[in-house]
Design a protein around this motif. Structure first.
Motif, PDB file in Angstrom:
ATOM      1  N   SER A  58       0.891  -1.229  -0.023  1.00  0.00           N
ATOM      2  CA  SER A  58       0.084   0.162   0.031  1.00  0.00           C
ATOM      3  C   SER A  58       0.894   1.260  -0.089  1.00  0.00           C
ATOM      4  CB  SER A  58      -0.964   0.104   1.075  1.00  0.00           C
ATOM      5  OG  SER A  58      -1.674   1.242   1.316  1.00  0.00           O
ATOM      6  N   THR A  59       0.322   2.264  -0.947  1.00  0.00           N
ATOM      7  CA  THR A  59       0.970   3.697  -0.579  1.00  0.00           C
ATOM      8  C   THR A  59       0.123   4.658  -0.186  1.00  0.00           C
ATOM      9  OG1 THR A  59       0.156   4.026  -2.992  1.00  0.00           O
ATOM     10  CG2 THR A  59       2.398   3.089  -2.674  1.00  0.00           C
ATOM     11  N   ARG A  60      -0.891   4.203   0.384  1.00  0.00           N
ATOM     12  CA  ARG A  60      -1.884   5.118   1.104  1.00  0.00           C
ATOM     13  C   ARG A  60      -1.359   5.857   2.284  1.00  0.00           C
ATOM     14  NH1 ARG A  60      -7.399   1.716   0.705  1.00  0.00           N
ATOM     15  NH2 ARG A  60      -5.810   0.208   1.663  1.00  0.00           N
ATOM     16  N   PRO A  61      -1.316   7.104   2.530  1.00  0.00           N
ATOM     17  CA  PRO A  61      -0.943   7.620   3.803  1.00  0.00           C
ATOM     18  C   PRO A  61      -1.533   7.042   5.121  1.00  0.00           C
ATOM     19  CG  PRO A  61      -0.924   9.289   2.074  1.00  0.00           C
ATOM     20  CD  PRO A  61      -1.922   7.993   1.548  1.00  0.00           C
ATOM     21  N   ARG A  62      -2.585   6.751   5.014  1.00  0.00           N
ATOM     22  CA  ARG A  62      -3.441   6.028   6.310  1.00  0.00           C
ATOM     23  C   ARG A  62      -2.955   4.668   6.726  1.00  0.00           C
ATOM     24  NH1 ARG A  62      -9.379   4.203   4.037  1.00  0.00           N
ATOM     25  NH2 ARG A  62      -8.595   2.069   3.510  1.00  0.00           N
ATOM     26  N   ASP A  63      -2.189   4.266   5.712  1.00  0.00           N
ATOM     27  CA  ASP A  63      -1.510   2.785   6.245  1.00  0.00           C
ATOM     28  C   ASP A  63      -0.281   2.915   6.887  1.00  0.00           C
ATOM     29  OD1 ASP A  63      -3.967   1.483   5.509  1.00  0.00           O
ATOM     30  OD2 ASP A  63      -3.443   1.394   3.372  1.00  0.00           O
ATOM     31  N   ARG A  64       0.325   4.030   6.577  1.00  0.00           N
ATOM     32  CA  ARG A  64       1.762   4.231   7.295  1.00  0.00           C
ATOM     33  C   ARG A  64       1.991   3.695   8.848  1.00  0.00           C
ATOM     34  NH1 ARG A  64       4.378   2.763   3.617  1.00  0.00           N
ATOM     35  NH2 ARG A  64       5.666   2.411   5.482  1.00  0.00           N
TER      36      ARG A  64
END
Length: 421
Positions: A44-50
Motif C-alpha cells: 500500500s502507498t496510502r498515507p493512512r496505512d503508514r
C-alpha cells in the motif's frame, strides 16, 4: 504474560497447560492479526496505512503455534535505548529525541537489567514487609505513592515506630523501606528559585510530586466538571433528600432522556415513595463479570446456581418474603425475579428520621448458560458521571414484592402501572 490491578502491582503468570484444539492465547491473536493485516497492506502507498506499516512488529515466536514471546512484549513496554537495546531502568531515562523507545512510561523499570521483575516471587520471610521483590509496582516499583509524606517537613519520620522513608543527612539522599517517591538527592531544605518550572519547581517539603505544585489538593481549580471542591450528592435514584443542601444529585451528570430510559423519582420530586427501597449490586467470587463465560463452567455454575436477592429479616417481615422463596423487584424500566436470602448482613439504616431498607443482588445472571436467571442490569437506567462517563450502575431504587414476577403482557402491564403511579 503479566497482569496488574488497582494495587498497581505487575505480576507474571506462567502457562499452565498447552492450549487445546484451536484455543490460542490473547497475545497470539493480537500478534498474528497484526501480522496478517501488515502483510496484506505491504504494497500500500496510502498515507493512512503508514501507521500500521511503520510499527515494529518483530516479536520472536516459538512452538508449533508460533506463539509470540510475552517477555519481548514486556521488554518493549518497559522501554529501551535504541542504539544499544539496553532496557531502561527508570522513566527518568526516557528522552524525546528518538534515542529511547517505550510502550508506557509508568511501566519503565519492570524489565530493568534485562530481568523480568514482574516474575519475582521472593518469599515474604526473606524480605521486609514492603516486599519489594514480589512482582513489580508501577511506577519505579514504588509500593506507596507520595511516601515522602511519611516524613515531616525536615525529612524525619513522623513516627519512629512507623517510619517508612526518610532523609539521610549523612548520605545526602532519601532512603527507607520503600522506593522514595521523591527526587533522591533533593534535600528537605531545598527551595526553588523564583519562576522555576517542572520538578525543579517543587520544594523539598512538597511531597506530591505528580502535581504541578507538589501540594495535595482538596480544591481542584481545573480538570473536573463538577469541581472545584468534592461534595456529597445523592445517587440519581435515592429515597431520601440530600441531607447537606438543596442540590439533590450531581447537576453536571450526563442524562439520556428516552422513553426506555425513564428514571425513578427522588425527593424533592413527587412519588418517590413508589420506589421506597435501595438496591445495590456487586460480584460473586464464583462468577466473572456478567457471567456469560462463568455460567457455562459447570463447577462454577454448581457453586452459584441461581439469581438471588439478599434482604434483611426486617424487610422480609415488612414485605412478606420467605427465606428461599421468590421475590420480584420493580423499577420504572423492568421487573426481575430472584430467590430470597434473608440475612442480617443487610441492616436497615436510619436516615433523616426514617428507616431505609436496602437489598443486594449479584450482577452475573442472564438467559444463557448452564444456569440462568433474570439480569440485575435490567433494573438500571443509564446516567453518566460527568468527568469520565462511567454509568451509575451500582445503586438504584425499587419496590420489592413477594412471589415470582408475571410474564408476557402481564409483565409489561406491571411496569406500566408503576410508571403511571
Amino acid at each position: 504474560g503479566s497482569f496488574t490491578q488497582t494495587q498497581r502491582l505487575l505480576q507474571w503468570r506462567e502457562k499452565a497447560v498447552e492450549p487445546p484444539g484451536d484455543a490460542r492465547s490473547e497475545l497470539w491473536f493480537f500478534y498474528h492479526l497484526g501480522r496478517v493485516i501488515r502483510e496484506r497492506l505491504a504494497q500500500s502507498t496510502r498515507p493512512r496505512d503508514r501507521a500500521l506499516l511503520d510499527l515494529a512488529w518483530n516479536y520472536p515466536t516459538h512452538g508449533p503455534n508460533a506463539e509470540p514471546s510475552a517477555e519481548s512484549v514486556l521488554y518493549e513496554i518497559n522501554g529501551y535505548d535504541v542504539a544499544s537495546g539496553r532496557p531502561l531502568a527508570s522513566y527518568t531515562e526516557m528522552k524525546d529525541d528518538g534515542s529511547t523507545a517505550g510502550g508506557c512510561w509508568i511501566y519503565t523499570g519492570v524489565y530493568a537489567d534485562g530481568v523480568n521483575q514482574a516474575a519475582r516471587r521472593k518469599p515474604g520471610a526473606e524480605q521486609s514487609l514492603v516486599a519489594l521483590e514480589w512482582g513489580w509496582a508501577w511506577p519505579s516499583n514504588r509500593r506507596i505513592l507520595y511516601n515522602r509524606a511519611s516524613a515531616d517537613l525536615d525529612g524525619r519520620p513522623w513516627s519512629e515506630r512507623k517510619k517508612y522513608v526518610w532523609w539521610d543527612p549523612e548520605k545526602g539522599e532519601w532512603t527507607g523501606y520503600d522506593v522514595p517517591d521523591f527526587e533522591k538527592t533533593k534535600a528537605p531544605s531545598y527551595r526553588p528559585p523564583p519562576n522555576t518550572s517542572g520538578v525543579a519547581g517543587i520544594a523539598g517539603d512538597d511531597p506530591f510530586i505528580l502535581q504541578g505544585d507538589g501540594k495535595g489538593w482538596l480544591y481542584a481549580p481545573t480538570g473536573v466538571l463538577d469541581g472545584p471542591l468534592p461534595t456529597h450528592y445523592e445517587p440519581v435514584e435515592s429515597p431520601v433528600r440530600n441531607p447537606l443542601y438543596r442540590q439533590q444529585a450531581n447537576p453536571t451528570r450526563k442524562v439520556y432522556t428516552h422513553p426506555i430510559n425513564t428514571l425513578n423519582p427522588s425527593p424533592p420530586e413527587e412519588h418517590s415513595q413508589v420506589f421506597p427501597y435501595v438496591f445495590t449490586v456487586s460480584r460473586l467470587t464464583e462468577h466473572h463479570t456478567a457471567g456469560g463465560m462463568s455460567r457455562t463452567v459447570s463447577p462454577l455454575a454448581e457453586l452459584q446456581p441461581e439469581m438471588f436477592v439478599e434482604v434483611s429479616p426486617e424487610l422480609a417481615a415488612e414485605r412478606g418474603l420467605d427465606h428461599l422463596g421468590w421475590a420480584h423487584l420493580v423499577t420504572t424500566r423492568a421487573a426481575i425475579e430472584a430467590k430470597v436470602l434473608v440475612t442480617d448482613r443487610l441492616t436497615p439504616l436510619r436516615v433523616d428520621g426514617r428507616i431505609i431498607h436496602q437489598v443486594w443482588l449479584p450482577y452475573h445472571f442472564g438467559y444463557e448458560g448452564l444456569v440462568t436467571g433474570d439480569p440485575a442490569n435490567d433494573l438500571f437506567g443509564i446516567t453518566l458521571d460527568p468527568n469520565v462517563l462511567i454509568q451509575e450502575s451500582k445503586v438504584g431504587t425499587c419496590d420489592v414484592r413477594p412471589g415470582r414476577r408475571p410474564t408476557g403482557p402481564a409483565l409489561l402491564d406491571l411496569v406500566a402501572d408503576y410508571q403511571r403511579r
